[in-house]
Design a protein around this motif. Structure first.
Motif, short mmCIF file in Angstrom:
data_model
loop_
_atom_site.label_atom_id
_atom_site.label_comp_id
_atom_site.label_asym_id
_atom_site.label_seq_id
_atom_site.Cartn_x
_atom_site.Cartn_y
_atom_site.Cartn_z
N LYS A 1 0.83 -1.21 0.00
CA LYS A 1 0.00 0.00 0.00
C LYS A 1 0.86 1.26 0.00
O LYS A 1 2.00 1.25 0.46
CB LYS A 1 -0.92 0.02 1.22
N HIS A 2 0.29 2.33 -0.51
CA HIS A 2 0.92 3.65 -0.39
C HIS A 2 0.27 4.36 0.79
O HIS A 2 -0.40 5.38 0.65
CB HIS A 2 0.74 4.45 -1.67
N GLN A 3 0.49 3.83 1.97
CA GLN A 3 -0.11 4.40 3.17
C GLN A 3 0.67 3.91 4.38
O GLN A 3 1.15 2.78 4.41
CB GLN A 3 -1.58 3.95 3.28
N CYS A 4 0.80 4.75 5.40
CA CYS A 4 1.49 4.39 6.63
C CYS A 4 0.46 4.11 7.72
O CYS A 4 -0.28 5.02 8.11
CB CYS A 4 2.44 5.51 7.08
N ASN A 5 0.40 2.87 8.19
CA ASN A 5 -0.57 2.49 9.21
C ASN A 5 0.15 2.02 10.47
O ASN A 5 1.32 1.61 10.43
CB ASN A 5 -1.45 1.34 8.71
N ASN A 6 -0.59 2.04 11.60
CA ASN A 6 -0.06 1.41 12.81
C ASN A 6 -0.44 -0.07 12.81
O ASN A 6 -1.06 -0.56 11.86
CB ASN A 6 -0.54 2.14 14.07
N ARG A 7 -0.11 -0.78 13.87
CA ARG A 7 -0.35 -2.23 13.86
C ARG A 7 -1.83 -2.58 13.88
O ARG A 7 -2.21 -3.71 13.57
CB ARG A 7 0.35 -2.89 15.05
N SER A 8 -2.70 -1.62 14.22
CA SER A 8 -4.14 -1.85 14.19
C SER A 8 -4.76 -1.49 12.84
O SER A 8 -5.97 -1.63 12.65
CB SER A 8 -4.83 -1.03 15.29
N GLY A 9 -3.93 -1.02 11.91
CA GLY A 9 -4.43 -0.65 10.59
C GLY A 9 -4.89 0.79 10.49
O GLY A 9 -5.42 1.20 9.46
N GLN A 10 -4.71 1.57 11.55
CA GLN A 10 -5.12 2.96 11.54
C GLN A 10 -4.09 3.81 10.80
O GLN A 10 -2.88 3.66 10.99
CB GLN A 10 -5.28 3.48 12.97
N GLN A 11 -4.56 4.70 9.94
CA GLN A 11 -3.65 5.53 9.15
C GLN A 11 -2.91 6.52 10.03
O GLN A 11 -3.50 7.22 10.86
CB GLN A 11 -4.42 6.27 8.06
N MET A 12 -1.61 6.60 9.84
CA MET A 12 -0.76 7.51 10.59
C MET A 12 -0.57 8.82 9.82
O MET A 12 -0.74 8.87 8.59
CB MET A 12 0.60 6.86 10.87
N PRO A 13 -0.22 9.91 10.51
CA PRO A 13 -0.14 11.23 9.86
C PRO A 13 1.11 11.43 9.00
O PRO A 13 1.92 12.33 9.24
CB PRO A 13 -0.19 12.20 11.04
N VAL A 14 1.27 10.57 7.99
CA VAL A 14 2.27 10.78 6.95
C VAL A 14 1.49 11.05 5.68
O VAL A 14 0.76 10.19 5.19
CB VAL A 14 3.18 9.55 6.77
#
Length: 381
Positions: free
Chosen positions: A297-310
């Protein structure tokens, strides 16, 4: 691209007084969708492999007439992108475009910028005849390009020589090693599977002389870390090699004490707007590397799958569009800040920041920028 840089490029093309392989003058818009589509396809397939420009508001000799008085609906990045995405492009590869307006000689010009990519040749898998005029029809499988100032006739296809050039570009046959490596990174499925915590090494299955290597890690600190469950992070040097030669170097960040990996994002401080954020542009080295560490993916998530502020942008032009949008919507800031400050999860993040006390730019500024980004996406993406 900044307006000033674009204006300089367009002025140079206008002064030539003629059209060319990668630029075309349009005195006005048209309501013929086939004309609109073939112009963009030919520019995307131009045989110079150059970023291309459709310049609306100038006649065939480059004389500025202006587009401000047109009776047609003017193009925007959103409208042209949506138009292209609805067409049956082979392989799902759609030309990448952006629209900017500039002012020259007290007149407005609309510039459709067609990005140069390796996804050539662009062509349709089904015929396209919206107006039902056989003279306008675009044919399935036909490869349209542009030679000097002439588009490929609609009932024909590009010459063997030009078709070969476009396919060689697709497969990166004529690229230098550094260019080819960037091309290979666009296909994560062609790289060996690895565990970045232990193996720290991957090679291209089709061209194993190209490798990605992660060196030893050290403890680090970033404001971004507070948004993960564990604010502790590690960073490691990341090398991209051709045989024994290092072609590129960056960092790999092990966020959440190593549970989430991202290539090093850029930081942006825009003091006049009080804007602070981390970002990755898809066409940059980090943008090409992100899917390797983010499960495709082109997305930064935490281990719970929540999108991080990048913040993820297609390119620098899109990022500057976002900043301009923020400047024009400064009235949203108070409401955004109030909503964020009352959020229980954010209060927990603030508590971690206060406890450690390292942030130079606080988590509030980062959260505000991310909230702006989500609002901007709803409007334009």
């Amino acid at each position: 691209m900044s307006d000033e840089n674009l204006k300089e490029i367009i002025l140079g093309l206008l002064r030539l007084g003629y059209e060319g392989t990668y630029w075309d003058f349009k005195e006005d818009y048209t309501d013929c969708r086939e004309d609109k589509l073939i112009d963009i396809i030919c520019m995307a397939n131009n045989i110079d492999g150059h970023q291309a420009y459709l310049i609306y508001g100038a006649d065939d000799n480059g004389n500025v007439k202006g587009i401000e008085n047109t009776t047609y609906r003017r193009y925007t990045t959103k409208s042209v992108t949506e138009f292209l995405r609805s067409k049956p492009f082979a392989g799902g590869y759609v030309p990448k475009v952006a629209v900017q307006s500039i002012k020259i000689e007290d007149h407005e010009l609309d510039i459709v910028i067609i990005e140069s990519t390796n996804n050539t040749p662009y062509y349709l898998t089904e015929e396209y005849s919206q107006s039902h005029d056989v003279k306008k029809k675009l044919y399935a499988g036909a490869i349209y390009t542009r030679v000097n100032d002439v588009n490929t006739p609609r009932k024909q296809t590009a010459s063997f020589e030009h078709t070969e050039f476009l396919w060689r570009k697709r497969f990166g046959i004529d690229l230098s090693p550094s260019q080819k490596l960037l091309h290979l990174l666009e296909h994560t499925e062609d790289w060996s599977k690895t565990t970045w915590d232990y193996d720290r090494h991957s090679y291209n299955l089709k061209s194993p002389e190209y490798q990605i290597i992660v060196l030893g890690s050290d403890e680090g600190y970033e404001t971004l870390g507070y948004f993960y469950d564990d604010e502790k992070m590690l960073y490691a040097q990341l090398q991209l090699k051709y045989l024994t030669t290092t072609l590129y170097e960056t960092e790999l960040w092990y966020m959440d004490m190593g549970r989430c990996l991202i290539p090093k994002p850029e930081r942006r401080y825009k003091i006049e707007d009080g804007l602070f954020y981390y970002y990755i542009e898809r066409d940059s080295l980090s943008g090409k590397l992100l899917p390797f560490f983010a499960y495709g993916k082109h997305q930064c998530n935490n281990r719970s799958g929540q999108q991080m502020p990048v913040l993820i942008f297609d390119n620098s032009h899109e990022r500057l569009e976002f900043e301009d949008w923020v400047s024009r919507n400064d009235n949203l800031r108070d409401g955004i800040e109030k909503e964020i400050s009352e959020n229980a999860i954010f209060q927990h993040i603030c508590a971690k920041e206060e406890k450690i006390g390292k942030a130079q730019c606080g988590v509030l500024q980062l959260a505000i920028a991310f909230a702006y980004y989500k609002n901007w996406q709803k409007e334009y993406k």
